[in-house]
Design an enzyme around this catalytic site. Sequence first.
Site, mmCIF file in Angstrom:
data_model
loop_
_atom_site.group_PDB
_atom_site.id
_atom_site.type_symbol
_atom_site.label_atom_id
_atom_site.label_comp_id
_atom_site.label_asym_id
_atom_site.label_seq_id
_atom_site.Cartn_x
_atom_site.Cartn_y
_atom_site.Cartn_z
ATOM 1 N N ASP A 143 126.754 73.010 16.125
ATOM 2 C CA ASP A 143 127.492 74.237 15.820
ATOM 3 C C ASP A 143 128.920 73.995 15.357
ATOM 4 O O ASP A 143 129.737 74.911 15.366
ATOM 5 C CB ASP A 143 127.488 75.165 17.038
ATOM 6 C CG ASP A 143 128.153 74.555 18.256
ATOM 7 O OD1 ASP A 143 128.480 73.349 18.226
ATOM 8 O OD2 ASP A 143 128.355 75.287 19.247
ATOM 9 N N GLU A 144 129.250 72.780 14.935
ATOM 10 C CA GLU A 144 130.593 72.546 14.411
ATOM 11 C C GLU A 144 130.612 71.358 13.465
ATOM 12 O O GLU A 144 129.763 70.474 13.524
ATOM 13 C CB GLU A 144 131.608 72.333 15.537
ATOM 14 C CG GLU A 144 131.360 71.094 16.370
ATOM 15 C CD GLU A 144 132.481 70.825 17.362
ATOM 16 O OE1 GLU A 144 133.673 70.832 16.964
ATOM 17 O OE2 GLU A 144 132.164 70.574 18.535
ATOM 18 N N ASP A 162 133.717 76.103 13.504
ATOM 19 C CA ASP A 162 133.098 76.173 14.827
ATOM 20 C C ASP A 162 132.405 77.526 14.963
ATOM 21 O O ASP A 162 133.044 78.574 14.883
ATOM 22 C CB ASP A 162 134.179 76.012 15.905
ATOM 23 C CG ASP A 162 133.595 75.749 17.281
ATOM 24 O OD1 ASP A 162 132.366 75.605 17.392
ATOM 25 O OD2 ASP A 162 134.375 75.687 18.246
ATOM 26 N N MET A 163 131.098 77.509 15.122
ATOM 27 C CA MET A 163 130.344 78.755 15.246
ATOM 28 C C MET A 163 130.639 79.414 16.591
ATOM 29 O O MET A 163 130.772 78.736 17.603
ATOM 30 C CB MET A 163 128.856 78.473 15.078
ATOM 31 C CG MET A 163 128.534 77.901 13.702
ATOM 32 S SD MET A 163 126.851 77.267 13.579
ATOM 33 C CE MET A 163 127.116 75.861 12.476
#
EC number: 2.7.7.7
Length: 348
Positions: free
Chosen positions: A103-104, A9-10
């Site tokens: 983003d994940e 996860d960013m």
Amino acid sequence: MDNVILHVDMDAFFASVEQRDNPDIKGKPVIVGGISERGVVSTCSYEARKYGVHSAMPMFMAREKCPNGIFVSGRYGKYAKVSQEIFEIFNEVTPLVEPVSIDEGFLDLSQGKIKDGIEAARYIKNRVFKEVGLTLSIGISYNKFLAKLASEWNKPNGIKEIRKEMIPDILFPLPISKVHGLGKVSVAKLNNMGIYYIEELYKMPKEFYIEYLGKNGIEIYDRIRGIDGRKVELIRERKSIGKERTLKFDTKNKEELREYIKEFSFEIEEILNRKNVSGKTVTLKFKTKDFENHTRSKTLNYYIGTQIEIYKVAEELLDSEELKEEVRLIGVSISSFKETEVQQMSLL
């Protein structure tokens, strides 16, 4: 040997990209989204979160909570390119990568070049930081539920592993809202019964889960016991690709809803590009505050796949609606797929 699953996860992705590209705002409260008074927050930096700002919050509220914040209009095309760079690193580690959003994603290391979870996590974090200039948080476990839970543990820039021998004790202090599959309505229902933490829910008999949580009850029963049979899917055979969100505050304001549609269209474009497909049916979904579901669709006589095209159709569907009740959930999806034709340039 148990599976080794990573959930990556960013950290505050959109805001982190903005801080990376503009060193003057690094370490400052950055808020990304529709910058008009009627806009909504797409994401914000951890510095802004200290003021109580969060995603899906109306911009006017974000300005009230964080008057010294730096408000940035989202550069969604830029975020898509950065996301692609990061997912390319994931794919070098293992061919089994399941994107969840821009983003994940989940990674299954069973066919990867690195089999050890901690080693793979450190390798990914080092490469992403060195080559892309961003941090991310990684959860490691033997199933998807626990891996995702672990990725939230030490945010930002953290690594957390949940091993089988830690279950169920490590879960007991957590609020029941952390359990995948328990929505707001179910959490509120259980809270009204005096059940706030996983330990309290764990003590209930299996019949309780079926009676009070319906068809998902057994899945919840299993998950808090460390059981989750969902696989990391390399290719999802979907009839549609979409994004939706339950709003923090119900609204009839179409300007706010357009901001969500714009963000969803951008994320859908990114998924279509990964799968090399395009579609021609766009569907707008919304749920009113009294939990009535509404869907409106439009089928084109040609295929589309860009954010601008998807947003244009979804916006038309929204504009055609007379919203008599406030909306609590909004979503956009695309279907009727075909594989996108890619032209190869001649070397000559």
